[in-house]
Write a protein that holds these residues in place. Structure first.
Motif, short mmCIF file in Angstrom:
data_model
loop_
_atom_site.label_atom_id
_atom_site.label_comp_id
_atom_site.label_asym_id
_atom_site.label_seq_id
_atom_site.Cartn_x
_atom_site.Cartn_y
_atom_site.Cartn_z
N UNK A 141 -68.68 10.57 51.07
CA UNK A 141 -69.28 9.29 51.44
C UNK A 141 -68.76 8.10 50.67
N UNK A 142 -68.42 8.29 49.40
CA UNK A 142 -67.95 7.15 48.61
C UNK A 142 -66.53 6.73 48.96
N UNK A 143 -65.87 7.49 49.84
CA UNK A 143 -64.53 7.14 50.29
C UNK A 143 -64.49 6.73 51.76
N UNK A 144 -65.60 6.87 52.47
CA UNK A 144 -65.60 6.59 53.91
C UNK A 144 -66.63 5.55 54.33
N UNK A 145 -67.39 5.00 53.39
CA UNK A 145 -68.50 4.11 53.74
C UNK A 145 -68.09 2.83 54.43
N UNK A 146 -66.84 2.40 54.28
CA UNK A 146 -66.38 1.18 54.92
C UNK A 146 -65.48 1.40 56.12
N UNK A 147 -65.37 2.64 56.59
CA UNK A 147 -64.44 2.94 57.68
C UNK A 147 -64.77 2.16 58.94
N UNK A 148 -66.01 2.21 59.38
CA UNK A 148 -66.36 1.55 60.64
C UNK A 148 -66.23 0.03 60.51
N UNK A 149 -66.51 -0.49 59.34
CA UNK A 149 -66.34 -1.92 59.11
C UNK A 149 -64.87 -2.32 59.23
N UNK A 150 -63.98 -1.57 58.59
CA UNK A 150 -62.55 -1.88 58.70
C UNK A 150 -62.08 -1.72 60.14
N UNK A 151 -62.52 -0.65 60.79
CA UNK A 151 -62.13 -0.44 62.18
C UNK A 151 -62.57 -1.61 63.06
N UNK A 152 -63.75 -2.17 62.74
CA UNK A 152 -64.30 -3.25 63.56
C UNK A 152 -63.43 -4.49 63.59
N UNK A 153 -62.86 -4.90 62.45
CA UNK A 153 -62.05 -6.12 62.47
C UNK A 153 -60.56 -5.86 62.61
N UNK A 154 -60.12 -4.62 62.37
CA UNK A 154 -58.69 -4.32 62.46
C UNK A 154 -58.31 -3.61 63.75
N UNK A 155 -59.26 -2.87 64.33
CA UNK A 155 -58.95 -2.05 65.50
C UNK A 155 -58.12 -0.83 65.18
N UNK A 156 -57.92 -0.52 63.90
CA UNK A 156 -57.04 0.58 63.51
C UNK A 156 -57.72 1.93 63.69
N UNK A 157 -56.96 2.93 64.11
CA UNK A 157 -57.51 4.28 64.24
C UNK A 157 -57.62 4.96 62.88
N UNK A 158 -58.46 5.99 62.84
CA UNK A 158 -58.72 6.73 61.61
C UNK A 158 -57.97 8.06 61.64
N UNK A 159 -57.48 8.47 60.46
CA UNK A 159 -56.78 9.75 60.35
C UNK A 159 -57.30 10.51 59.15
N UNK A 160 -57.60 11.80 59.34
CA UNK A 160 -57.95 12.67 58.22
C UNK A 160 -57.54 14.09 58.58
N UNK A 161 -57.66 14.98 57.62
CA UNK A 161 -57.32 16.38 57.87
C UNK A 161 -58.45 17.05 58.66
N UNK A 162 -58.13 17.96 59.57
CA UNK A 162 -59.19 18.60 60.36
C UNK A 162 -60.22 19.34 59.52
N UNK A 163 -59.82 19.80 58.34
CA UNK A 163 -60.76 20.52 57.49
C UNK A 163 -61.93 19.68 57.02
N UNK A 164 -61.78 18.35 57.06
CA UNK A 164 -62.86 17.48 56.60
C UNK A 164 -63.58 16.75 57.73
#
Length: 212
Positions: free
Chosen positions: A63-86
């Motif tokens: 959580x301390x590494x992903x809490x701003x993901x949706x916020x960044x996605x909202x103004x940048x439109x950038x897609x998210x990438x992570x390993x399937x294990x997580x």
């Protein structure tokens, strides 16, 4: 490996997780790595430096590494990438730990899945994906020219904790020895918390990952 990768860093959120912005110096194509909180510094840096964010990269799903993901996605439109294990950690606040702090984070599945040896292309430079499980099952590091973004795999003088869901100490030590300690000694390690270090220093002085 290309010669230069621009890098900016700030510790964000209540647990001071390092968020990185990395970019190609010529094309200004960028990625935001581990946006742990919606910190205005991220957007301000992107805009002031003339960057174009094309990826949100996650070293792991806590959580301390992903809490701003949706916020960044909202103004940048950038897609998210992570390993399937997580991916399960992204979905479930109990697994990613955010439920413990009263601000549960639950994300949709990422648009891109990262695999060992894969490449993240940012204009004319690239990052190599190193799968380094142990802190989490899908933990990864991103190797760039002369550096590695290590997430919570390796710190200056320490390693990631392994007492959370999916953690395993022996696996983490093996990941560090087999994936990170084989990198050139002068490789700069940019961790998920705390200051940078080098592979050489961690091989010599890190008490948690002794090498014979």
């Amino acid at each position: 490996m290309d010669d230069v990768l621009l890098l900016w860093r700030k510790a964000v959120g209540p647990l001071a997780a390092n968020c990185y912005i990395v970019a190609c110096p010529r094309t200004r194509v960028a990625a935001v790595v581990d946006p742990g909180a919606p910190d205005p510094w991220i957007e301000e840096t992107v805009r002031s430096e003339g960057l174009r964010v094309e990826r949100i990269l996650l070293t792991h799903g806590h959580g301390d590494h992903i809490g701003g993901v949706e916020w960044v996605r909202g103004w940048s439109g950038a897609p998210v990438a992570c390993h399937p294990g997580d991916v399960p950690l992204l979905r479930e606040p109990q697994l990613n730990g955010s439920a413990w702090f009263g601000s549960p984070v639950s994300l949709p599945d990422p648009e891109h899945l990262l695999e060992e040896g894969g490449r993240v292309v940012l204009g004319e430079v690239h990052l190599e994906v190193l799968h380094t499980p142990g802190h989490t099952p899908g933990g990864v590091c991103f190797r760039g020219p002369g550096l590695v973004l290590a997430g919570d795999t390796l710190f200056a003088g320490s390693i990631g904790r392994t007492d959370l869901p999916g953690g395993d100490h022996a696996t983490l030590v093996r990941s560090i020895r087999e994936k990170l300690f084989i990198l050139p000694p002068d490789t700069v390690v940019y961790p998920g918390h705390g200051p940078e270090t080098t592979i050489e220093d961690e091989k010599k002085y890190n008490p948690f990952v002794g090498v014979d």
